[in-house]
Write an enzyme that holds these catalytic residues in place. Structure first.
Site, PDB file in Angstrom:
ATOM      1  N   SER A 147       0.769  -1.396  -0.052  1.00  0.00           N
ATOM      2  CA  SER A 147       0.271   0.073   0.079  1.00  0.00           C
ATOM      3  C   SER A 147       0.789   1.123  -0.154  1.00  0.00           C
ATOM      4  O   SER A 147       1.686   1.747  -0.903  1.00  0.00           O
ATOM      5  CB  SER A 147      -0.793   0.064   1.698  1.00  0.00           C
ATOM      6  OG  SER A 147      -2.060   1.193   0.888  1.00  0.00           O
ATOM      7  N   ASP A 182      -8.107  -6.020  -5.353  1.00  0.00           N
ATOM      8  CA  ASP A 182      -7.650  -5.032  -4.739  1.00  0.00           C
ATOM      9  C   ASP A 182      -8.396  -3.368  -5.619  1.00  0.00           C
ATOM     10  O   ASP A 182      -7.937  -2.609  -6.138  1.00  0.00           O
ATOM     11  CB  ASP A 182      -6.385  -5.382  -4.448  1.00  0.00           C
ATOM     12  CG  ASP A 182      -5.559  -3.781  -3.463  1.00  0.00           C
ATOM     13  OD1 ASP A 182      -6.862  -2.990  -2.979  1.00  0.00           O
ATOM     14  OD2 ASP A 182      -5.012  -4.230  -3.295  1.00  0.00           O
TER      15      ASP A 182
END
Length: 247
Positions: free
Chosen positions: A73, A126
């Site tokens: 991330s 995602d």
């Protein structure tokens, strides 16, 4: 950081965590583009990458160390930028990152360097790597007109938060990812479940990153543990596409 003494040139592994604190959240929200090479990068991630690169330089040797960075991330975006900064300074540095956001504004030299030195794995649905100016604009100001009182009320609240959008959902500035050139960093790969074979890894196309589907896994697929489980189940290191990554 972890040292690997198994090869001729000592490998230094650097792991960068994702959003974990209020300070990290402020980094996420610092979205103003900063100049980098011949392009631009999300300012918060760029500054984090500079800090990481400087930290590596303070403990490692350009002559003796091979640097591998990894992260998830926010940490993935910062690791990608740090690896590129180090490479431009003559270091042997690469990164393999997971679920990084669309933090890079495309430019010829920047794209080339990122693809040479950064591998980016995106787990199935995602949503985070797919959030960019175009997809966010569509969320704030969908093209369909409101058909119910609830739809109208929702648009009204959205328009109060977004000055470029009116109550009917018409936007004064419709962003499109293909025009803006906003991408996740590096060479992007999708790790997807396949019923018969378990998992497959394939290079992501623009269309894969330019939209997302509302599914139950769009958020859970971004979870760190979901990535760890998928990488382990897929035996990622032994997949054919990984042969050139020098892992």
């Amino acid at each position: 950081m972890r040292h690997d003494h198994s090869k001729e040139k000592e490998t230094l592994w650097v792991a960068v965590r994702g959003t974990h604190s209020v300070e990290d959240l402020l980094t996420d929200l610092d979205t103003q583009p900063s100049e980098f090479m011949d392009g631009h990068v999300h300012k918060g991630i760029y500054l984090a990458g500079k800090f990481i690169a400087k930290s590596v330089q303070s403990v490692a040797s350009r002559e003796k160390n091979k640097i591998w960075l990894t992260g998830h991330s926010l940490g993935g975006g910062a690791a990608a930028i740090a690896a590129t900064i180090l490479r431009n300074d003559g270091w042997h540095a690469k990164a393999i990152v997971f679920g990084a956001p669309s933090c890079v504004y495309s430019a010829k030299w920047l794209d080339l360097e990122l693809k040479k030195g950064v591998v980016h794995i995106i787990l199935n649905s995602d949503v985070v790597p797919r959030l960019n100016n175009g997809t966010i604009s569509d969320l704030i100001a969908p093209r369909e007109q409101p058909t119910t009182v609830l739809d109208f009320a929702t648009r009204f609240l959205r328009s109060a938060l977004d000055t470029s959008s009116d109550i009917l959902g018409n936007s004064g500035h419709q962003s499109d990812r293909r025009d803006v050139g906003q991408y996740p960093p590096g060479k992007n790969y999708l790790l997807e479940p396949v019923q018969k074979w378990g998992w497959r890894l394939r290079e992501a196309k623009d269309d894969d990153l330019n939209s997302f589907s509302w599914t139950s896994k769009m958020f859970s697929d971004h979870d760190t543990l979901s990535y760890v489980q998928a990488v382990q189940e897929a035996h990622l290191r032994h997949m054919p596409l990984c042969d050139d990554w020098e892992l």
